[in-house]
Design a protein around this motif. Sequence first.
Motif, mmCIF file in Angstrom:
data_model
loop_
_atom_site.group_PDB
_atom_site.id
_atom_site.type_symbol
_atom_site.label_atom_id
_atom_site.label_comp_id
_atom_site.label_asym_id
_atom_site.label_seq_id
_atom_site.Cartn_x
_atom_site.Cartn_y
_atom_site.Cartn_z
ATOM 1 N N SER A 1 0.842 -1.195 0.000
ATOM 2 C CA SER A 1 0.000 0.000 0.000
ATOM 3 C C SER A 1 0.876 1.244 0.000
ATOM 4 N N LYS B 1 -1.223 7.195 -0.254
ATOM 5 C CA LYS B 1 -2.546 7.714 -0.586
ATOM 6 C C LYS B 1 -3.662 6.725 -0.266
ATOM 7 N N LYS C 1 -3.973 3.544 -1.595
ATOM 8 C CA LYS C 1 -4.169 2.523 -2.609
ATOM 9 C C LYS C 1 -3.336 1.307 -2.236
ATOM 10 N N SER C 2 -3.868 0.125 -2.554
ATOM 11 C CA SER C 2 -3.109 -1.088 -2.270
ATOM 12 C C SER C 2 -3.329 -2.119 -3.361
ATOM 13 N N GLN C 3 -2.372 -3.027 -3.456
ATOM 14 C CA GLN C 3 -2.492 -4.137 -4.384
ATOM 15 C C GLN C 3 -1.805 -5.347 -3.785
ATOM 16 N N GLU D 1 4.204 5.951 -5.501
ATOM 17 C CA GLU D 1 2.760 5.947 -5.745
ATOM 18 C C GLU D 1 2.412 4.757 -6.626
ATOM 19 N N LYS E 1 0.335 2.625 -9.288
ATOM 20 C CA LYS E 1 -0.516 2.842 -10.442
ATOM 21 C C LYS E 1 -1.312 1.562 -10.644
ATOM 22 N N ILE E 2 -2.608 1.625 -10.337
ATOM 23 C CA ILE E 2 -3.460 0.446 -10.391
ATOM 24 C C ILE E 2 -4.303 0.506 -11.653
ATOM 25 N N GLN F 1 -7.423 -0.378 -13.792
ATOM 26 C CA GLN F 1 -8.807 -0.719 -13.487
ATOM 27 C C GLN F 1 -9.372 -1.551 -14.624
#
Length: 127
Positions: free
Chosen positions: A9, A12, A14-16, A113, A115-116, A118
């Motif tokens: 994570s 900001k 966001k996590s993956q 940061e 970058k996911i 979508q």
Amino acid sequence: MANFKLTVSDKKGKSQSKELKDKEANVLVGLHIGNEIDAAIVGLAGKLKITGGSDKSGIPMRDDIYGSARKPVLLSKGVGLKNVEKGERRRRLIRGNTISEEIYQINCAYDGELKIEQAPKEEEKKA
């Protein structure tokens, strides 16, 4: 043969997640909470800081307990304890701060940061 689910994570929120198996996962065995590793193992540039994790049965890791064993610990606040009144203490089963083969999930903080990508919406698929 270690298998881990690595949850990364950023600042900001966001996590993956990524599954690590065999050779990739063996790099993490023996590290402690708070150690930094290279983010190249998940395909990112920069550093990852290990912030916690849990084992296969959901027992959380705690950074102030040394080793990798499960131990019953008397807690008054912090990781592994929720909703206690002031002055109350409870004995909880906690895992130590060292990553071993029994660990299932490892939580990490990324210094950059994420970058996911979508998935496309159903409307876009039909067009």
